[in-house]
Scaffold this motif. Structure first.
Motif, PDB file in Angstrom:
ATOM      1  N   THR A 214      -0.621   3.834  12.960  1.00  0.00           N
ATOM      2  CA  THR A 214       0.193   4.712  13.813  1.00  0.00           C
ATOM      3  C   THR A 214       1.243   3.953  14.609  1.00  0.00           C
ATOM      4  N   ALA A 215       1.274   2.613  14.471  1.00  0.00           N
ATOM      5  CA  ALA A 215       2.219   1.811  15.247  1.00  0.00           C
ATOM      6  C   ALA A 215       2.665   0.608  14.430  1.00  0.00           C
ATOM      7  N   PRO A 216       3.886   0.136  14.652  1.00  0.00           N
ATOM      8  CA  PRO A 216       4.373  -1.043  13.926  1.00  0.00           C
ATOM      9  C   PRO A 216       3.475  -2.264  14.111  1.00  0.00           C
ATOM     10  N   GLU A 217       2.857  -2.398  15.287  1.00  0.00           N
ATOM     11  CA  GLU A 217       1.988  -3.545  15.525  1.00  0.00           C
ATOM     12  C   GLU A 217       0.790  -3.538  14.574  1.00  0.00           C
ATOM     13  N   LEU A 221      -0.195  -6.446  11.629  1.00  0.00           N
ATOM     14  CA  LEU A 221      -1.514  -7.053  11.481  1.00  0.00           C
ATOM     15  C   LEU A 221      -2.028  -6.871  10.054  1.00  0.00           C
ATOM     16  N   LEU A 222      -1.858  -5.690   9.497  1.00  0.00           N
ATOM     17  CA  LEU A 222      -2.302  -5.443   8.126  1.00  0.00           C
ATOM     18  C   LEU A 222      -1.547  -6.331   7.143  1.00  0.00           C
ATOM     19  N   GLU A 223      -0.247  -6.529   7.373  1.00  0.00           N
ATOM     20  CA  GLU A 223       0.547  -7.408   6.504  1.00  0.00           C
ATOM     21  C   GLU A 223       0.039  -8.835   6.569  1.00  0.00           C
ATOM     22  N   GLN A 224      -0.246  -9.303   7.768  1.00  0.00           N
ATOM     23  CA  GLN A 224      -0.743 -10.669   7.928  1.00  0.00           C
ATOM     24  C   GLN A 224      -2.097 -10.845   7.239  1.00  0.00           C
TER      25      GLN A 224
END
Length: 281
Positions: A214-217, A221-224
């Motif tokens: 629901t948020a870019p943050e 984290l998921l990308e990392q």
């Protein structure tokens, strides 16, 4: 199929019909390229395929010299699927003088992702594609969605220069195990080829996980985490990321709330070979 190697012969051949479709390639053709030809044929105009390994889009430490040149085999494949005209210029024919005039794409879409990992790459792509457009003057041009960022840049270039060309994007053609077909797959060792579908699997997992964000943050984290998992499998990732389809920028919280169409994109090295892939979501 007629084959020409010079601009003079190309223009003479093009006079036969008022409209053409163009499929630009760097050769070493596979089923994905032949799918582009088939899609171009749906427009009911003759089809030109170009084969040219474009030095301008390769970096100083990239694989220009070892990029496979397989023109006789490529010509047979194109003739076999009914391509009408093959344009296969030499480097001297394509660039008879140093190409000091270049097309500089908008850094907002060309300076990120592959543009950040490969400085100057998209300038070289845009320049050679613009030159091919001026040589062939096609009514249609077909590109694969595997090179998602490239397709977006070419679409924007055509729009901003008001070129009378319809740009058609074709879905990525894949092997049975999900690996996106690419000329660079031929660089993989048998062991690496068995591992190669892990890139698509990582992108699919990222897309699944991102549906709950629901948020870019949270996306960051998921990308990392996705990159860490791929790194642990022996890859060297450049990026695994979720972006808006329209401009390849990170979706905002409002975008995520509204379900704005996105795409997950990835680029990573497996051994000496750099692979890219993407999935719309």
């Amino acid at each position: 199929m007629q084959t020409v190697h010079t601009l003079t012969d190309l223009r003479a051949a093009l006079r036969q019909f008022p409209n053409w479709a163009l499929v630009p390639t760097m050769g070493n053709l596979h089923a994905g390229h032949l799918g582009l030809i088939a899609r171009a044929q749906q427009e009911n105009v003759p089809v030109v395929a170009s084969i040219f390994v474009n030095r301008l889009q390769f970096g100083p430490n990239e694989d220009f010299d070892r990029y496979p040149r397989t023109l006789p085999r490529d010509a047979e494949l194109l003739a076999g699927v009914g391509c009408d005209l093959l344009f296969a210029p030499s480097e001297a024919e394509m660039y008879p003088q140093p190409q000091t005039f270049r097309v500089l794409p908008d850094a907002a879409i060309a300076g990120i992702l592959d543009g950040a990992a490969r400085p100057g790459h998209f300038e070289g792509v845009a320049t050679v594609v613009m030159k091919l457009f001026q040589m062939v003057r096609p009514r249609y041009a077909v590109f694969g969605k595997k090179d998602y960022q490239q397709l977006l840049i070419i679409r924007r270039m055509v729009e901003q220069f008001a070129l009378p060309i319809d740009i058609i994007g074709l879905d990525t053609v894949r092997a049975e195990d999900g690996l996106a077909l690419s000329s660079r797959n031929g660089y993989l060792t048998p062991e690496e080829r068995a591992q190669a579908p892990q890139l698509q699997a990582a992108l699919r997992a990222l897309a699944d996980d991102a549906r709950m964000a629901t948020a870019p943050e949270q996306i960051l984290l998921l990308e990392q985490q996705a990159m860490t998992r791929l790194d642990q499998l022996g890859w060297t990732p450049d990026y695994l990321t979720l972006r808006r389809r329209t401009d390849l920028h990170t979706p905002t919280a409002q975008d995520l709330h509204q379900g704005v169409p996105c795409v997950v994109l990835g680029a990573a090295r497996l051994g000496r070979t750099r692979l890219i892939d993407n999935l719309e979501c």
